[in-house]
Design a protein around this motif. Structure first.
Motif, mmCIF file in Angstrom:
data_model
loop_
_atom_site.group_PDB
_atom_site.id
_atom_site.type_symbol
_atom_site.label_atom_id
_atom_site.label_comp_id
_atom_site.label_asym_id
_atom_site.label_seq_id
_atom_site.Cartn_x
_atom_site.Cartn_y
_atom_site.Cartn_z
ATOM 1 N N ALA A 57 70.282 -99.542 63.912
ATOM 2 C CA ALA A 57 69.242 -100.573 64.049
ATOM 3 C C ALA A 57 68.085 -100.058 64.892
ATOM 4 N N ILE A 58 68.392 -99.378 65.992
ATOM 5 C CA ILE A 58 67.341 -98.832 66.854
ATOM 6 C C ILE A 58 66.506 -97.802 66.100
ATOM 7 N N VAL A 59 67.182 -96.895 65.394
ATOM 8 C CA VAL A 59 66.469 -95.879 64.604
ATOM 9 C C VAL A 59 65.631 -96.559 63.528
ATOM 10 N N SER A 60 66.172 -97.583 62.896
ATOM 11 C CA SER A 60 65.454 -98.282 61.825
ATOM 12 C C SER A 60 64.216 -99.002 62.342
ATOM 13 N N VAL A 61 64.288 -99.562 63.538
ATOM 14 C CA VAL A 61 63.097 -100.191 64.138
ATOM 15 C C VAL A 61 62.012 -99.136 64.337
ATOM 16 N N ALA A 62 62.399 -97.988 64.880
ATOM 17 C CA ALA A 62 61.422 -96.916 65.122
ATOM 18 C C ALA A 62 60.822 -96.400 63.816
ATOM 19 N N VAL A 63 61.684 -96.149 62.843
ATOM 20 C CA VAL A 63 61.203 -95.640 61.552
ATOM 21 C C VAL A 63 60.383 -96.707 60.836
ATOM 22 N N GLY A 64 60.827 -97.956 60.893
ATOM 23 C CA GLY A 64 60.073 -99.044 60.270
ATOM 24 C C GLY A 64 58.694 -99.195 60.893
ATOM 25 N N GLY A 65 58.632 -99.116 62.217
ATOM 26 C CA GLY A 65 57.341 -99.205 62.904
ATOM 27 C C GLY A 65 56.410 -98.071 62.517
ATOM 28 N N ALA A 66 56.958 -96.856 62.472
ATOM 29 C CA ALA A 66 56.144 -95.707 62.064
ATOM 30 C C ALA A 66 55.742 -95.825 60.599
ATOM 31 N N GLY A 67 56.685 -96.293 59.777
ATOM 32 C CA GLY A 67 56.410 -96.411 58.341
ATOM 33 C C GLY A 67 55.289 -97.373 58.031
ATOM 34 N N VAL A 68 55.263 -98.529 58.708
ATOM 35 C CA VAL A 68 54.188 -99.487 58.428
ATOM 36 C C VAL A 68 52.848 -98.980 58.933
ATOM 37 N N ALA A 69 52.881 -98.054 59.891
ATOM 38 C CA ALA A 69 51.627 -97.497 60.409
ATOM 39 C C ALA A 69 50.996 -96.498 59.430
ATOM 40 N N VAL A 70 51.837 -95.858 58.602
ATOM 41 C CA VAL A 70 51.302 -94.801 57.741
ATOM 42 C C VAL A 70 51.407 -95.091 56.244
ATOM 43 N N LEU A 71 52.169 -96.104 55.871
ATOM 44 C CA LEU A 71 52.341 -96.417 54.448
ATOM 45 C C LEU A 71 51.778 -97.801 54.132
ATOM 46 N N PRO A 72 51.263 -97.978 52.927
ATOM 47 C CA PRO A 72 50.758 -99.299 52.536
ATOM 48 C C PRO A 72 51.895 -100.219 52.069
ATOM 49 N N VAL A 73 52.791 -100.521 52.986
ATOM 50 C CA VAL A 73 53.953 -101.353 52.665
ATOM 51 C C VAL A 73 53.468 -102.762 52.315
ATOM 52 N N PRO A 74 53.948 -103.321 51.194
ATOM 53 C CA PRO A 74 53.458 -104.629 50.747
ATOM 54 C C PRO A 74 54.135 -105.812 51.460
ATOM 55 N N LEU A 75 54.306 -105.680 52.751
ATOM 56 C CA LEU A 75 54.916 -106.730 53.577
ATOM 57 C C LEU A 75 54.168 -106.797 54.894
ATOM 58 N N PRO A 76 54.172 -107.943 55.564
ATOM 59 C CA PRO A 76 53.636 -107.972 56.931
ATOM 60 C C PRO A 76 54.451 -107.006 57.794
ATOM 61 N N TRP A 77 53.830 -106.462 58.836
ATOM 62 C CA TRP A 77 54.503 -105.434 59.636
ATOM 63 C C TRP A 77 55.844 -105.910 60.174
ATOM 64 N N TRP A 78 55.926 -107.157 60.635
ATOM 65 C CA TRP A 78 57.162 -107.664 61.228
ATOM 66 C C TRP A 78 58.252 -107.818 60.178
ATOM 67 N N ALA A 79 57.871 -108.193 58.947
ATOM 68 C CA ALA A 79 58.847 -108.307 57.857
ATOM 69 C C ALA A 79 59.316 -106.916 57.418
ATOM 70 N N ALA A 80 58.392 -105.962 57.413
ATOM 71 C CA ALA A 80 58.753 -104.593 57.037
ATOM 72 C C ALA A 80 59.716 -103.986 58.049
ATOM 73 N N VAL A 81 59.485 -104.222 59.326
ATOM 74 C CA VAL A 81 60.398 -103.702 60.351
ATOM 75 C C VAL A 81 61.755 -104.398 60.231
#
Length: 155
Positions: free
Chosen positions: A7-31
């Motif tokens: 979960a901790i790793v996923s939060v970090a990767v999710g946060g980085a991912g939304v910063a660099v990818l055009p994820v079609p979700l709000p940042w909080w939903a993507a994380v």
């Protein structure tokens, strides 16, 4: 790795991912999605253990005492219920199918999911290398028990 670590790793990767990818979700939903994907992929452990042991003992153990699924994860599986290579193979098979399916719907979400699953598997590999001596001992005990079973005369 345990679920809290994933979960901790996923939060970090999710946060980085939304910063660099055009994820079609709000940042909080993507994380949140990253955490669910990064932890839920481990549900395959129960199916792999079932294939290995022939029963659902690990799943029954969690259903009888849900606390161990969060607080005592080392008590879920017996040492020979689930081997690292089986677990990693299952993660790759499931991850490949999920990412391919998502690619047909949303390429950015598929890439984001692949990134989260890559981090999960990488974390498992790091953890498995840390536990390599423990796995060697488990393999030796398993080989010894098989050898003992083979040497006993049939009745």
């Amino acid at each position: 790795m345990y679920s809290r670590d994933h979960a901790i790793v996923s939060v970090a990767v999710g946060g980085a991912g939304v910063a660099v990818l055009p994820v079609p979700l709000p940042w909080w939903a993507a994380v949140g999605y990253a955490v669910v994907v990064g932890v839920a992929i481990d549900f395959d452990h129960f199916a792999v253990a079932r294939l290995e042991t022939g029963d659902w003992a690990a799943l029954r153990r969690c259903l009888r005492n849900p606390k161990i699924a969060v607080l005592d994860q080392e008590d879920i599986f017996d040492p020979q219920d689930l081997w690292p290579l089986q677990r990693l193979l299952s993660h790759h098979l499931i991850g490949g199918v999920v990412v391919f399916g998502l690619w047909l719907v949303s390429e950015p979400l598929a890439l984001f999911t692949a990134l989260v699953l890559y981090a999960h598997v990488l974390g498992d590999l790091v953890w498995d290398n840390y536990l390599l001596e423990t796995y060697r001992e488990q393999h030796a005990r398993a080989a010894e028990s098989v050898s003992d079973d083979d040497s006993e005369p049939a009745e």
